[in-house]
Write a protein that holds these residues in place. Structure first.
Motif, PDB file in Angstrom:
ATOM      1  N   GLY A  32      -2.053  -0.723   8.947  1.00 32.19           N
ATOM      2  CA  GLY A  32      -3.220  -0.678   8.076  1.00 32.19           C
ATOM      3  C   GLY A  32      -4.456  -1.160   8.818  1.00 32.19           C
ATOM      4  N   GLY A  45       0.846  -1.182   0.000  1.00 32.92           N
ATOM      5  CA  GLY A  45       0.000   0.000   0.000  1.00 32.92           C
ATOM      6  C   GLY A  45       0.883   1.233   0.000  1.00 32.92           C
ATOM      7  N   CYS A  83       0.234  -0.901   5.028  1.00 35.01           N
ATOM      8  CA  CYS A  83      -0.593   0.300   5.191  1.00 35.01           C
ATOM      9  C   CYS A  83      -1.688   0.354   4.127  1.00 35.01           C
TER      10      CYS A  83
END
Length: 330
Positions: free
Chosen positions: A238, A152, A209
């Motif tokens: 996350g 991410g 994340c």
């Protein structure tokens, strides 16, 4: 302003405890005719009673039974980026769902601190010295020599990478869309989910994340963890279920990976205060840093979030377009 209805104004219900600390500032930023209720989120009857006349619900948690009480809702505003605990299907059709951010700097500091603490073995050394043992250092590499892999690369990933880049680390990233410009972001490379295995094999620090969705639930499981180096560490900021709970505990317990910093979890306490974060005893493992979903918390975070939320409420009251709309109930 609070709990005194005024003709022509919006009725707002707020249950977020962090905004409650900024209550005076929050209310002062709203249109004069606004009515604000601050019910105890643990008192379901009081919450539902307040929501019965509400136009706006400010909360990151709106399950179906709560949404059903808000028959007049026009806006549900999360007090953060995540909207996975808002049941859009139970909201009145047309209800807007919005979010806000401003947690990136705080989380970036958390990731940097956790990466150094775990890679340098400070958790183990602290525990040993408290018992009178001078634990010899493992002589790990410095953060500037590490490869950091981002699973991410949105607001959090990009801001964290700015900090880590200053140490001289190398960065790589995988995202769901695979559209990160590696050259512009000064990453060694960037790819899509199909490249996750390569990232897990090569990264010394894996930073999770990515948002929680049906596609990202269990994205990192036993197979992915097994490809990590034994010295590598995982930092999850996350959502807990992005990493398979059973597989992560096993990898940490058995030394399959070097350690983990876990700020997001699998079980959250109903009262917001007490309860184990997992069915597994992560708290017994010496290579785990455990924090209660606090990596993004700072006064600056919530001061800025409060400003975003009150601005959107003002816009709703005056018929203007809202910022950060992430969904509309059907």
């Amino acid at each position: 302003m609070t709990d005194h209805p005024r003709d022509g104004g919006l009725t707002v219900v707020v249950t977020d405890p962090h905004l409650a600390r900024l209550r005076e500032q929050f209310e002062a930023s709203l249109p004069a005719a606004t009515t604000v209720h601050w019910p105890d989120p643990q008192d379901h009857n009081a919450l539902c009673a307040a929501l019965g006349e509400a136009d706006v619900f400010v909360s990151g948690n709106c399950p179906a039974e709560t949404a059903a009480a808000g028959k007049r809702l026009r806006l549900v505003h999360a007090v953060g980026a995540g909207v996975d605990r808002i049941d859009a299907g139970a909201l009145p059709p047309g209800t807007l769902i919005a979010n806000t951010f401003h947690h990136e700097d705080a989380i970036a500091e958390y990731v940097v601190a956790s990466a150094i603490l775990l890679r340098r073995g400070f958790l183990r050394e602290d525990t040993a010295l408290r018992g009178g043992t001078w634990e010899p250092p493992a002589y790990p590499g410095l953060l500037g020599e590490a490869t950091v892999g981002f699973v991410g690369f949105g607001h959090i990933g990009a801001r964290t990478w700015q900090r880590l880049r200053a140490f001289g680390a190398q960065g790589v990233a995988v995202t769901r869309r695979g559209d990160v410009d590696a050259v512009a972001e000064r990453l060694a490379w960037a790819g899509g989910v199909d490249d996750l295995g390569v990232l897990m094999e090569t990264a010394d620090v894996v930073v999770v994340c990515v948002p929680l969705t049906d596609r990202t639930t269990g994205l990192i499981g036993a197979r992915e963890l097994a490809t990590m180096r034994e010295s590598a560490v995982l930092i999850n900021v996350g959502r807990g279920p992005v990493v398979d709970e059973d597989s992560l505990y096993t990898a940490l317990r058995d030394g399959g990976i070097g350690g983990a910093a876990l700020d997001v979890w699998y079980d959250y306490p109903a009262d917001g205060r007490t309860g184990r974060p997992s069915r597994h005893p992560f708290h017994e493992l010496p290579n785990v840093l455990m924090t209660p979903h606090s990596s993004g918390l700072s006064r600056q975070t919530f001061t800025r979030r409060s400003a975003d939320i009150t601005e959107n409420i003002r816009r709703l009251a005056t018929g203007q377009g809202l910022h950060n709309i992430v969904g509309v109930a059907r």
